[in-house]
Every structure is written in structure tokens, then in C-alpha cells.
Design a protein around this motif. Structure first.
Motif: not given
Length: 342
Positions: A186-207
């Protein structure tokens, strides 16, 4: 088959309704958070009523003080005979609050005291110590109401989910080969110029799952291992990134093929992005989810970052665009078995 309800919406809202809560008093133990969580019309209504009620309450107190001290009777006599004060007892009468004639004037004086308008027509004298005490109490109450309400409005306008509105995810996810392995991307992006510091990403399967003992878990959340161009879960979100999960033997997607993908109506993959807003220092969280019919097999995202005039340019008009690529029409298990035979 009927499409399953989302657990998390595309906009990140959780599709969960809380019913039959018997311990409603717990919300009153955290009044400030309750006020912040209310909708804007309710917040503005409480904001207005808190001031009106305090003005009316102290207006009644000022009217009672004037009534008990005889200020109302003296004001009535002066209105009937303005020249009475030229000689006689009324000229030496000192009211607790000047120019209080009725409850209306007491209410106006209450507003002047609490919001410190001070038009000059009414003022407290040193005749009544009780009036001075009420003046102090009303000023303190007004400051407390101002602090709570203004703090509540500030928190509502600067809530973390407002920043998450500019964190975007691709509408569809894709499954294709990367480094010889099937990957969920998948693709993720940030529209603002100010950054997100210490950004983390995780995924889960729900079923929906069932245990060996027959226990049914309607929303079983399973963490899935993911990779990104930086390594680990931390990401440097300066430009859009493609986040991917390698479908191996430990993946819940290990036995999914393009033929049976859309038959998994109970499959939902949730993506959660967290980080600290650079400008405010507030932690924000953006969420989205992908159902089975939002996963495209045999496609990959087109490049959107190009170098122009010594700078890197991002074309967000192609953010969710994909192209078809050669991809085996089999499960990851079958692909690994074929490689082992070869």
C-alpha cells in the motif's frame, strides 16, 4: 454473499457502537475529556449556558443583597421624587451597589462584574462587607469558567485527528511480486510540509475465527509483520512511501490466491500510522482499512517522485494509480513449494 461491515472505515473512523453502558457516571468523573469529546453544537450550548447560568445566579445574589439592605426601596423613592435628597435622611443613605433598581439592573451588574466591562454606572461601595465577598467569589468563578471553556475549545480545535486528515493512504492495496516473493503493498503519504516525527506504522488482520474448543471470536486482531524502505516499523515520511508485507508461512494471507481472494468477505486489513506532529508536539494517529475487494492482485503502484530542477517533485495526481505486472495466480504457499521443487 453480503459484504461484511467494516471494523475501521476508509477515513479511519471505528465502526463500533457502544450500547447498554450502565456505568454512565464514569464519564462525569472526567468532565474535561467528556466536554472535548462532545460535538460542537453541544459544546457551544454548554459554553453559553454556563455563562448565562452564572450571570443569572449572581444577578439573583446581587438583587437579594440590595433587597436586604433596602437599596430597592430607596431607589424607588428617588425615582418618584428626585428632589427628595436635597434635604433629609435619604441624602445620607449609602447603598451596597449603586444604581440597582430591579432584578434587571442587578443582572446587568452581574455581567459587568464577571466579564469586567465596567460601564461606570454601577459599583460596589464599602457599606456592605457581604457585597465585597460576593464580588470576590464571582470573579473567581468567572475565571474558572473561562479557563475550562477556553481550554476545552482550544483542545477541540487542536485535536490530533485534525492533523491526520492530511495523512493519506492509497484507496486500494495491491499484491504482486517483490524480490521474488508475493507481497501485500500500500502507499502512504503526507500532504503537509511539516513532518510527522517518530512515525511508526503497523498492520493487523481482523477476521472472524473459531478456536479448537468452539469459541467464536468475531473480531480477532492479528498483527502481521511488515517491511518498509527504511527498515523496521519507523518511517521517514518526507515523500510518499510504499509499505509492504511479505506473504510468508507466518502470514494470514499465506493461503490466499486471486481466485479465492474475493470470497474472503470476513477479511479486513487495518493500517495504523502514528507519530508526533512537528509543529504542536501532539501525538496523532491515522487509520484506514482494506477489504478483500479493495485488494488488487497482480498490480503495483506507479512511480510519483521525480527529480526536477535539482529538487524532488511528488505528483499526487498519480498517488493511487497502479499498473498490471506479471504475477503468479497462486497462493504464496504454492509459490514456495514450486520453488523448492525446482
Amino acid at each position: 454473499r453480503e459484504r461484511r461491515a467494516r471494523f475501521v472505515g476508509k477515513n479511519g473512523a471505528c465502526n463500533v457502537a457502544h450500547k447498554n453502558i450502565r456505568e454512565q457516571g464514569r464519564f462525569l468523573q472526567d468532565v474535561f475529556t467528556t466536554l472535548v469529546d462532545l460535538k460542537w453544537p453541544h459544546t457551544l450550548l454548554i459554553f453559553t449556558m454556563s455563562f448565562l447560568c452564572s450571570w443569572l445566579l449572581f444577578g439573583m445574589v446581587w438583587w437579594l443583597i440590595a433587597f436586604a439592605h433596602g437599596d430597592l426601596d430607596h431607589s424607588t423613592r428617588l425615582q418618584r421624587d428626585p428632589g427628595e435628597g436635597a434635604s433629609g435622611a435619604p441624602s445620607s443613605f449609602v447603598p451596597c451597589v449603586t444604581s440597582i433598581h430591579s432584578f434587571t439592573s442587578a443582572f446587568l451588574f452581574s455581567i459587568e462584574v464577571q466579564v469586567t466591562i465596567g460601564f461606570g454606572g454601577r459599583m460596589v461601595t464599602e457599606e456592605c462587607p457581604a457585597a465585597i465577598l460576593v464580588l470576590i467569589v464571582q470573579n473567581i468563578v468567572g475565571l474558572v469558567i473561562n479557563a475550562i471553556m477556553l481550554g476545552c475549545i482550544f483542545m477541540k480545535t487542536s485535536q490530533a485527528h485534525r492533523r491526520a486528515e492530511t495523512l493519506i493512504f492509497s484507496k486500494h492495496a495491491v499484491i504482486a511480486l517483490r524480490e521474488g516473493k508475493l507481497c501485500f503493498m500500500l502507499r502512504v503519504g503526507d500532504l503537509r510540509k511539516s513532518m510527522i516525527i517518530s512515525a511508526t506504522i503497523r498492520m493487523q488482520v481482523v477476521k472472524k475465527t473459531a478456536s479448537l474448543e468452539g469459541e467464536v471470536v468475531p473480531l480477532n486482531q492479528i498483527d502481521i509483520q511488515m517491511e518498509n524502505p527504511v527498515g523496521g516499523n519507523s518511517i521517514f515520511l518526507v515523500s510518499p512511501l510504499i509499505i509492504y508485507h511479505v506473504i510468508d508461512k507466518n502470514s494470514p494471507l499465506y493461503d490466499i490466491s486471486p481466485l479465492n481472494l474475493h470470497h474472503h468477505e470476513d477479511l479486513e486489513i487495518i493500517v495504523i500510522l502514528e507519530g508526533v506532529v512537528e509543529t504542536t508536539g501532539i501525538t496523532t494517529q491515522a487509520r484506514t482499512s482494506y477489504l478483500a475487494d479493495e485488494i488488487l492482485w497482480g498490480q503495483r503502484f506507479v512511480p510519483i517522485v521525480a527529480e526536477e530542477d535539482g529538487r524532488y517533485s511528488v505528483d499526487y495526481s498519480k498517488f493511487g494509480n497502479t499498473v498490471k505486472v506479471p504475477t503468479p495466480s497462486c497462493t504464496a504457499r504454492q509459490l514456495e513449494e514450486d520453488k523448492s521443487i525446482m
